[in-house]
Design an enzyme around this catalytic site. Structure first.
Site, short mmCIF file in Angstrom:
data_model
loop_
_atom_site.label_atom_id
_atom_site.label_comp_id
_atom_site.label_asym_id
_atom_site.label_seq_id
_atom_site.Cartn_x
_atom_site.Cartn_y
_atom_site.Cartn_z
N LYS A 53 0.85 -1.19 0.00
CA LYS A 53 0.00 0.00 0.00
C LYS A 53 0.88 1.24 0.00
O LYS A 53 1.55 1.53 0.98
CB LYS A 53 -0.91 0.06 1.23
CG LYS A 53 -1.86 1.26 1.14
CD LYS A 53 -2.40 1.66 2.47
CE LYS A 53 -2.17 3.09 2.87
NZ LYS A 53 -2.13 4.15 1.89
N GLU A 61 9.31 0.66 11.20
CA GLU A 61 10.32 1.70 11.01
C GLU A 61 9.60 3.02 11.23
O GLU A 61 8.83 3.46 10.37
CB GLU A 61 10.91 1.58 9.61
CG GLU A 61 12.33 2.08 9.51
CD GLU A 61 12.38 3.57 9.24
OE1 GLU A 61 12.42 4.35 10.23
OE2 GLU A 61 12.39 3.94 8.08
N CYS A 120 13.25 10.44 8.16
CA CYS A 120 13.17 9.92 9.54
C CYS A 120 14.52 9.99 10.25
O CYS A 120 14.57 10.10 11.47
CB CYS A 120 12.61 8.52 9.54
SG CYS A 120 13.40 7.44 8.36
N GLU A 164 8.99 14.66 16.70
CA GLU A 164 9.42 14.65 15.30
C GLU A 164 8.60 15.69 14.54
O GLU A 164 7.37 15.56 14.45
CB GLU A 164 9.22 13.26 14.69
CG GLU A 164 9.70 13.18 13.26
CD GLU A 164 9.59 11.78 12.67
OE1 GLU A 164 8.51 11.18 12.70
OE2 GLU A 164 10.62 11.28 12.17
P1 NAP Z 1 1.22 7.92 8.70
O1 NAP Z 1 -0.11 8.43 9.00
O2 NAP Z 1 1.92 7.10 9.70
O3 NAP Z 1 1.10 7.09 7.32
C1 NAP Z 1 2.04 6.17 6.84
C2 NAP Z 1 1.30 5.11 6.02
O4 NAP Z 1 0.36 4.43 6.84
C3 NAP Z 1 0.48 5.67 4.87
O5 NAP Z 1 0.43 4.75 3.81
C4 NAP Z 1 -0.88 5.81 5.49
O6 NAP Z 1 -1.91 5.86 4.53
C5 NAP Z 1 -0.95 4.57 6.33
N1 NAP Z 1 -1.85 4.61 7.46
C6 NAP Z 1 -2.31 5.68 8.14
N2 NAP Z 1 -3.13 5.30 9.14
C7 NAP Z 1 -3.17 3.94 9.10
C8 NAP Z 1 -3.84 2.95 9.89
N3 NAP Z 1 -4.62 3.28 10.92
N4 NAP Z 1 -3.66 1.65 9.58
C9 NAP Z 1 -2.88 1.30 8.56
N5 NAP Z 1 -2.23 2.19 7.77
C10 NAP Z 1 -2.37 3.50 8.05
O7 NAP Z 1 2.14 9.08 8.31
P2 NAP Z 1 1.74 10.37 7.48
O8 NAP Z 1 0.32 10.78 7.71
O9 NAP Z 1 2.11 10.10 6.11
O10 NAP Z 1 2.67 11.43 8.16
C11 NAP Z 1 2.40 11.87 9.48
C12 NAP Z 1 3.64 12.06 10.27
O11 NAP Z 1 4.30 10.80 10.39
C13 NAP Z 1 4.68 12.94 9.65
O12 NAP Z 1 4.47 14.26 9.91
C14 NAP Z 1 5.95 12.40 10.29
O13 NAP Z 1 6.18 12.95 11.54
C15 NAP Z 1 5.68 10.96 10.43
N6 NAP Z 1 6.30 10.17 9.36
C16 NAP Z 1 7.42 9.48 9.63
C17 NAP Z 1 8.03 8.75 8.64
C18 NAP Z 1 9.26 7.98 8.88
O14 NAP Z 1 9.91 7.55 7.94
N7 NAP Z 1 9.64 7.75 10.10
C19 NAP Z 1 7.51 8.73 7.35
C20 NAP Z 1 6.34 9.45 7.10
C21 NAP Z 1 5.75 10.14 8.13
P3 NAP Z 1 -2.32 7.28 3.83
O15 NAP Z 1 -1.14 7.72 3.06
O16 NAP Z 1 -3.44 6.89 2.95
O17 NAP Z 1 -2.68 8.20 4.94
#
Ligand code: NAP
Ligand code: MG
Length: 467
Positions: A169, A244, A278, A375
């Site tokens: 996904k 991760e 990250c 973060e």
């Molecule tokens: P996120 O909400 O954690 O999303 C990451 C992935 O998980 C996306 O594919 C998302 O889908 C999916 N997802 C979201 N909620 C889920 C659930 N309940 N069950 C299963 N999958 C789910 O991250 P984000 O919204 O993209 O970013 C939010 C924050 O996360 C950022 O501001 C940052 O701080 C952090 N982040 C960290 C990393 C890292 O590498 N450590 C990477 C990205 C973000 P959708 O895309 O459809 O929402």
């Protein structure tokens, strides 16, 4: 590319879901495509296809599986320009950074894993036992938007080489590189059902995929918040988890270290990918007596970084990925000011179209402030002063996260400090990662490792057959 189809059982099929969401170019705020929001039915089909393919793929053996992965790397190489353009368009990463870190690195990491594959003993005799390492079954690979090709690559390379099949996904903001990858899987002619891809919302389709009874492994990269929630999804059928998550990494400048190198190393991590990385070194720890000089030079260095159209070769930093991410980062900048940190660069949205936030540096930050603990995932750096090296180590380790860290100083002394940092990686004097060594976090940054042998090991079950 119109992102309106799911890739299931080596075929592109229309989603049974009716809804779509807009894909937006963060540099222009224009709608550049539509993403299908897949249904539970799509997930059921994709998981069933991966489940049916598992036995054959798992029995194929590592050598045969490696041939497919090699062909996948060649296929990415052939289409790398197209993938690069999609990443610039959907994520807003500068071309100069994206070329290597987003695209070529993915190709190199696949090839690196293939090089070391024979270091893994897939079968071994122990007295009257045959010990066999094999896949778990179906892996749900859930990805964030910040490295839209390479994060998928890291999961599927390891999972597939180990004998698992996958349902991927991609993140909804940046789906196209994943969709191109699926096209390459089809071109290469993978066995049906080994690689499947569904698109849709995280809270809907992603949640359902992670909870699916026929999924054996949830491999997730993204926010710590969503990552923590996956324990609940995993528990019903005791799924294996690979997580991760976030980071808040520190770079320690030692008194006798190269100050300019320390500044460039940490500042570059908030410039590259607009700080949406990250492992970004977002806390710069400096000896108190050098603080003023560091501030002066950091301000001067950041002023040399060009912000603008990410497609332009001269640009170092583009926008952040979305309006939501921009609001989040601006909120943290407001919090930093309220907490009493002193702004020495940036701090505002650029007065133009697109989600551009100026590279921002705070000083006089103390490690208990929210901007030092949470973060931010944007172009924001915090400078923190320390009095002696023990205190520097304590500050670096005083974080819920443990993904990365860095030390700049004489190598032998820097190595001593590196051993004391509670993080999955430490970079000494601006060193880079390589394709063979493990990548992953301590503490709330997750568990499991990606890349090379370490990545593959995470996706292997172990069986003893006695005779
Ligand atoms: P996120 O909400 O954690 O999303 C990451 C992935 O998980 C996306 O594919 C998302 O889908 C999916 N997802 C979201 N909620 C889920 C659930 N309940 N069950 C299963 N999958 C789910 O991250 P984000 O919204 O993209 O970013 C939010 C924050 O996360 C950022 O501001 C940052 O701080 C952090 N982040 C960290 C990393 C890292 O590498 N450590 C990477 C990205 C973000 P959708 O895309 O459809 O929402
Ligand atoms: Mg989200």
């Amino acid at each position: 590319m119109e992102a309106n189809k799911m890739f299931i059982n080596n075929e592109w099929v229309p989603s049974t879901g009716q809804e779509t969401r807009d894909i937006i170019n963060p540099s222009t705020e224009e709608v550049i495509g539509k993403l299908s929001l897949g249904s539970k039915e799509d997930v059921d089909k994709a998981v069933a296809s991966a489940k049916a393919a598992f036995d054959g793929w798992n029995r194929l053996g590592p050598g045969q599986r490696a041939k497919y992965l090699g062909a996948l790397a060649d296929g990415i190489e052939r289409r790398k320009e197209e993938i690069l353009e999609a990443i610039i368009r959907e994520l807003g990463t500068s071309r100069s950074f994206a070329k290597y870190a987003q695209v070529q690195m993915g190709i190199d990491e696949i090839r690196g894993s293939l090089e070391v594959l024979d270091e893994i003993e897939f079968e071994k005799n122990l007295d009257n036992a045959l010990v066999v390492k094999e896949g778990f079954g179906v892996v749900a690979a859930i990805n964030p938007w910040n490295f839209p090709l390479n994060q998928i690559q890291r999961k599927i390379t390891s999972a597939l080489l180990a004998g698992n099949t996958v349902v991927v996904k991609p993140a909804s903001e940046t789906p196209t590189p994943g969709l191109i990858l699926a096209e390459i899987v089809q071109e290469v002619g993978f066995p049906k059902g080994v690689f499947n891809l569904v698109t849709g919302s995280g809270s809907g389709l992603g949640d359902y995929l992670a909870s699916h009874k026929d999924v054996s492994v949830i491999s997730f990269t993204g926010s710590t918040e969503v990552g923590k929630g996956l324990f609940d999804k995993a528990k019903e059928t005791v799924k294996h988890l690979v997580l991760e998550l976030g980071g808040k990494s520190a770079l320690i400048l030692m008194e006798d270290g190269d100050m300019d190198l320390a500044i460039e190393t940490s500042v570059n991590t908030i410039i590259n990918n607009s700080g949406q990385v990250c492992t970004a070194l977002t806390r710069l720890l400096v000896p108190r007596k050098l603080l003023e000089e560091v501030e002066k030079r950091a301000r001067a260095y950041v002023a040399t970084r060009v912000q603008g159209d990410p497609g332009d070769d001269k640009t170092h930093i583009g926008p952040v990925v979305s309006e939501k991410q921009m609001e989040r980062v601006l909120e943290y900048i407001k919090i930093g000011k309220e907490e009493g940190a002193r702004l020495i660069a940036g701090g505002t949205r650029k007065d133009c179209r697109g989600y551009f936030i100026e590279p921002t540096i705070f000083t006089d930050v103390s490690n208990d402030m929210r901007i030092a603990r949470e973060e931010i995932f944007g172009p924001v750096l915090s400078i923190i002063a320390y009095d002696d090296l023990d205190q520097a180590v304590a500050i670096a380790n005083d974080s819920p996260y443990g993904l990365s860290g860095a030390v700049v100083g004489p190598e032998d002394k820097a190595l001593d400090l590196a051993r004391r940092l509670r993080t999955g990686a430490v970079l000494i004097n601006g060193a880079s990662h390589n394709v063979y060594a493990p990548f992953g976090g301590y503490k709330e940054s997750g568990f499991g490792r990606e890349r090379g042998v370490y990545g593959i090991e995470d996706y292997l079950e172990v069986k003893g057959i006695y005779r």
